[in-house]
Scaffold this active site. Structure first.
Site, PDB file in Angstrom:
ATOM      1  N   LYS A   1       0.860  -1.187   0.000  1.00  0.00           N
ATOM      2  CA  LYS A   1       0.000   0.000   0.000  1.00  0.00           C
ATOM      3  C   LYS A   1       0.897   1.237   0.000  1.00  0.00           C
ATOM      4  O   LYS A   1       2.037   1.127   0.405  1.00  0.00           O
ATOM      5  CB  LYS A   1      -0.886   0.025   1.257  1.00  0.00           C
ATOM      6  CG  LYS A   1      -1.629  -1.264   1.552  1.00  0.00           C
ATOM      7  CD  LYS A   1      -2.910  -1.365   0.773  1.00  0.00           C
ATOM      8  CE  LYS A   1      -3.659  -2.667   1.134  1.00  0.00           C
ATOM      9  NZ  LYS A   1      -4.784  -2.930   0.256  1.00  0.00           N
TER      10      LYS A   1
ATOM     11  N   HIS B   1      -6.816 -13.546  -6.937  1.00  0.00           N
ATOM     12  CA  HIS B   1      -7.601 -12.596  -6.151  1.00  0.00           C
ATOM     13  C   HIS B   1      -9.044 -12.640  -6.641  1.00  0.00           C
ATOM     14  O   HIS B   1      -9.285 -12.851  -7.820  1.00  0.00           O
ATOM     15  CB  HIS B   1      -7.033 -11.180  -6.301  1.00  0.00           C
ATOM     16  CG  HIS B   1      -7.629 -10.219  -5.315  1.00  0.00           C
ATOM     17  ND1 HIS B   1      -8.862  -9.643  -5.502  1.00  0.00           N
ATOM     18  CD2 HIS B   1      -7.184  -9.757  -4.129  1.00  0.00           C
ATOM     19  CE1 HIS B   1      -9.144  -8.862  -4.466  1.00  0.00           C
ATOM     20  NE2 HIS B   1      -8.153  -8.919  -3.622  1.00  0.00           N
TER      21      HIS B   1
END
EC number: 4.1.1.39
Length: 459
Positions: free
Chosen positions: A165, A284
């Site tokens: 992130k 994912h």
């Protein structure tokens, strides 16, 4: 005339309560909410018809085929406890209705058209039983759990990951630096966020290069094998495979794909490429909640998980039970077993409607990710066991001293929990105590415990 024109009741043809299911049938459990006034048998039969051979009126070409051989059949209906007008309709589909080795075709048939059907207020596919004969037409995961452990040389504990992130906006060089710090600190994997593909601020090739550099540097310094899930998801299948090829040329161990937004066709192609070229494949599930979050309409995630095991993937995100995203413990553990185990018994308390035999199709590692941190470690170790990947994004990068100490904190917490478990201690009861003890010899962990001691995602 040989055939009688006109609209007729579905239940005359498609509701067959005395049907004995065959070992080769694909079985489906649908949660049906009929429109007021529509009897459950008619609704169940309508689902069977619309998702197999039926159309809304009698057609003369029906006479050219053997309907009894090819039609789906609603063979059992039961009311849902506690719901007034909901039923579970069980439908059996003959195997010949499906193309071999195509998850795409399986879904197009079973859930393609029927969900917009007027006689139903809502419809949800709760579970599928994939027959052995059909399972055998799929390659499945490129490598599976055992081969992955052998490639990584990591045994007897869950694996640790971290999503880098901020997910969007970093340059490739800074992104690679964050990857290096996390891996150097003690994580096994770092991860591209699902929406990191190839944007103007960071093109895919630059990211791949700097991440590979970070990975090799961390590997050399720690003596452990490291990986970074390089997201190969792209706008076209050709571009996706091009990215996977470049990853292979860099010699990295693993790539990643968003299997629902990318699509099952692309995913299966990538899985074949990964097996042929020794790449692990991390999956994912972006977009899954659009499909699976409504209780009475859509497809339950356990079906999407089964489909992924057939299409191919070595890791898949499967909820945390403890973090910021929805998931009920027993139900989650039900589909976690469907991903990992070879044979899973029917167990309605865990949401498993059918016994499933995977006949040695490789297993998939469930990935717990989303709002988890060091205090969750005992629970995660207890719930998911060794065959899992625990992913701490903010729970690594949010450490007050930086990324590497954040990684150290997670690794120390994990090793402490695994050791305690192996010594026979009860993680559920003594979890907090185990983490506190570990803090004494890890200042990094102590700092992490301080930051997240109050965080709860309970709504």
């Amino acid at each position: 005339v040989g055939f009688k024109a006109g609209v007729k009741d579905y239940k005359l043809t498609y509701y067959t309560p005395d049907y004995e299911t065959k070992d080769t049938d694909i079985l489906a459990a649908f949660r049906v909410t009929p429109q007021p006034g529509v009897p459950p048998e008619e609704a169940g039969a309508a689902v069977a018809a619309e998702s197999s051979t039926g159309t809304w009126t009698t057609v003369w070409t029906d006479g050219l085929t053997n309907l009894d051989r090819y039609k789906g059949r609603c063979y059992h209906i039961e009311p849902v406890a506690g719901e007034e007008s909901q039923f579970i309709a069980y439908v059996a589909y003959p195997l010949d209705l499906f193309e071999e080795g195509s998850v795409t075709n399986m879904f197009t048939s079973i859930v393609g058209n029927v969900f917009g059907f007027k006689a139903l207020r809502a419809l949800r596919l709760e579970d599928l039983r994939i027959p052995v004969a059909y399972v055998k037409t799929f390659q499945g995961p490129p490598h599976g759990i055992q081969v992955e452990r052998d490639k990584l040389n990591k045994y007897g504990r869950p694996l640790l990951g971290c999503t880098i992130k901020p997910k969007l906006g970093l340059s490739a060089k800074n992104y690679g630096r964050a990857v290096y710090e996390c891996l150097r600190g003690g994580l096994d994997f770092t991860k591209d966020d699902e929406n990191v593909n190839s944007q103007p601020f960071m093109r895919w090739r630059d990211r791949f290069l700097f991440c590979a550099e970070a990975l090799y540097k961390a590997q050399a310094e720690t003596g452990e094998i490291k990986g970074h899930y390089l997201n190969a998801t792209a706008g076209t299948c050709e571009e996706m495979l091009k990215r996977a090829v470049f990853a292979r040329e860099l010699g990295v161990p693993i790539v990643m794909h968003d299997y629902l937004t990318g699509g099952f066709t692309a995913n299966t192609s990538l899985a074949f490429y990964c097996r042929d070229n020794g790449l692990l494949l991390h999956i994912h599930r972006a977009m899954h909640a659009v499909i699976d979050r409504q209780k009475n309409h859509g497809i339950h995630f356990r079906v999407l998980a089964k489909a992924l095991r057939m299409s191919g993937g070595d890791h898949i995100h499967s909820g945390t039970v403890v973090g910021k995203l929805e998931g009920e413990r027993e139900i989650t553990l039900g589909f976690v077993d469907l991903l990992r185990d070879d044979f899973i018994e029917k167990d309605r308390s865990r949401g498993i409607y059918f016994t499933q035999d995977w006949v040695s199709l490789p297993g998939v590692l469930p990935v717990a990710s989303g709002g988890i941190h060091v205090w969750h470690m005992p629970a995660l170790t207890e719930i998911f066991g060794d065959d899992s990947v625990l992913q701490f994004g903010g729970g690594t990068l949010g450490h007050p001293w930086g990324n590497a100490p954040g990684a150290v904190a997670n690794r120390v917490a994990l090793e402490a929990c695994v050791q305690a478990r192996n010594e026979g201690r009860d993680l559920a009861r003594e979890g907090n105590e185990i983490i506190r003890e570990a803090c004494k010899w890890s200042p990094e962990l102590a700092a992490a415990c301080e930051v997240w001691k109050e965080i709860k995602f309970e709504f």
